[in-house]
Write a protein that holds these residues in place. Sequence first.
Motif, PDB file in Angstrom:
ATOM      1  N   ASP A  25       0.018 -40.697-121.945  1.00 27.33           N
ATOM      2  CA  ASP A  25      -0.914 -39.736-122.547  1.00 27.33           C
ATOM      3  C   ASP A  25      -0.217 -38.378-122.581  1.00 27.33           C
ATOM      4  O   ASP A  25       0.007 -37.762-121.527  1.00 27.33           O
ATOM      5  N   GLU A  72       0.084 -34.896-122.740  1.00 27.26           N
ATOM      6  CA  GLU A  72      -0.594 -33.615-122.537  1.00 27.26           C
ATOM      7  C   GLU A  72       0.227 -32.866-121.496  1.00 27.26           C
ATOM      8  O   GLU A  72       0.944 -33.493-120.716  1.00 27.26           O
ATOM      9  N   HIS A  86      -4.640 -38.849-128.912  1.00 32.66           N
ATOM     10  CA  HIS A  86      -5.353 -38.573-127.653  1.00 32.66           C
ATOM     11  C   HIS A  86      -6.415 -37.495-127.908  1.00 32.66           C
ATOM     12  O   HIS A  86      -6.848 -36.805-126.987  1.00 32.66           O
ATOM     13  N   HIS A 146      -8.305 -32.331-125.788  1.00 35.61           N
ATOM     14  CA  HIS A 146      -8.723 -32.926-124.516  1.00 35.61           C
ATOM     15  C   HIS A 146     -10.176 -32.629-124.157  1.00 35.61           C
ATOM     16  O   HIS A 146     -10.534 -32.550-122.975  1.00 35.61           O
ATOM     17  N   PRO A 190      -9.708 -38.642-123.972  1.00 31.47           N
ATOM     18  CA  PRO A 190      -9.345 -37.853-122.805  1.00 31.47           C
ATOM     19  C   PRO A 190     -10.098 -38.358-121.571  1.00 31.47           C
ATOM     20  O   PRO A 190     -11.315 -38.564-121.629  1.00 31.47           O
ATOM     21  N   THR A 191      -9.356 -38.605-120.487  1.00 31.91           N
ATOM     22  CA  THR A 191      -9.936 -39.063-119.225  1.00 31.91           C
ATOM     23  C   THR A 191     -10.904 -40.241-119.432  1.00 31.91           C
ATOM     24  O   THR A 191     -11.948 -40.318-118.795  1.00 31.91           O
ATOM     25  N   HIS A 195       1.297 -40.173-117.381  1.00 32.16           N
ATOM     26  CA  HIS A 195       1.352 -38.898-118.092  1.00 32.16           C
ATOM     27  C   HIS A 195       2.731 -38.279-117.890  1.00 32.16           C
ATOM     28  O   HIS A 195       3.303 -38.403-116.803  1.00 32.16           O
TER      29      HIS A 195
HETATM   30 ZN    ZN Z   1      -5.425 -36.992-121.101  1.00 34.42          ZN
END
Ligand code: ZN
Length: 282
Positions: free
Chosen positions: A8, A10, A81, A85, A121-122, A227
């Motif tokens: 991911d 970020e 993604h 976020h 996101p998450t 990540h």
């Molecule tokens: Zn993320």
Amino acid sequence: MLNALSFDVEDYFQVTAFEHVVDRCRWDTMETRIERNCEKIISILGDYGVKATFFVLGWVAERHPILIRTIFNEGHEIASHGFNHTLVYRQSKEAFKEDIVKTKTILEDITGSRIKGYRAPTFSINNDSLWALDILYDQGYVYDSSIFPSVKHNHCRFNAAHRFPHLIEINHKGKLKEFPLSTLKLLGMNLPIGGGGYLRLLPLKFVERGIKLINKKEHQPAIIYMHPWELDPEQPRIAAGMLSRFRHYVNLKTTESKLRSLIRTFNFTTLSKLGTRLFSET
Ligand SMILES: [Zn+2]
């Protein structure tokens, strides 16, 4: 058995754990580490000839188009993604649609190739935001990888019956491929082993035994995620609460060796290629 490996994309200051202390309007003022961290990943994957899926924030892609093109030109898959976020269940349906269309367009302009996949996101597609799957399908996404089965913490409350890749019927229009993140059935619960903080916390031997169980006993692929900031023990420290700091910084030094060991032990490919192998292409 082929498994899927994903990242991911970020930066360290864009994670949900820090969103209450690093406002989005400050993102452009922060030191960026995304290029060096993604280049490290490309180099590690190159050492073993492995291809992976990179779920990229539209915000990152707009500022680092050459990086995204480099990842794509190395033969990896670029997927979405979302733009900045924002958790899915905090968005209206209209805002979510705008977010995924905008990000898809940015990534397609950079790569010149169709973007097929999305990761929230998450993992914020849960029982309260399942409408997102319909919108993803309608906007041309082929697969989703946003669901953590029965993981109960702040953001993931999806009580899924399915722990493995499956097709989701979308209003009799067609089917969306879903790739839930890997969990182990243990004492009647689903224990996440598929990546992030769980992968950093758990001993490598435990994770490897878990993937072997999934592959050999359950005859299913594992879906693993990491990540770029998890491979960067020297990243600047953010002043936040103890729990957020623990979640973000625990065992950062172990990620690279765990990644290398997993790649040596198991076969990995992109989510797109795994989807083609598991289901007839839609
Ligand atoms: Zn993320």
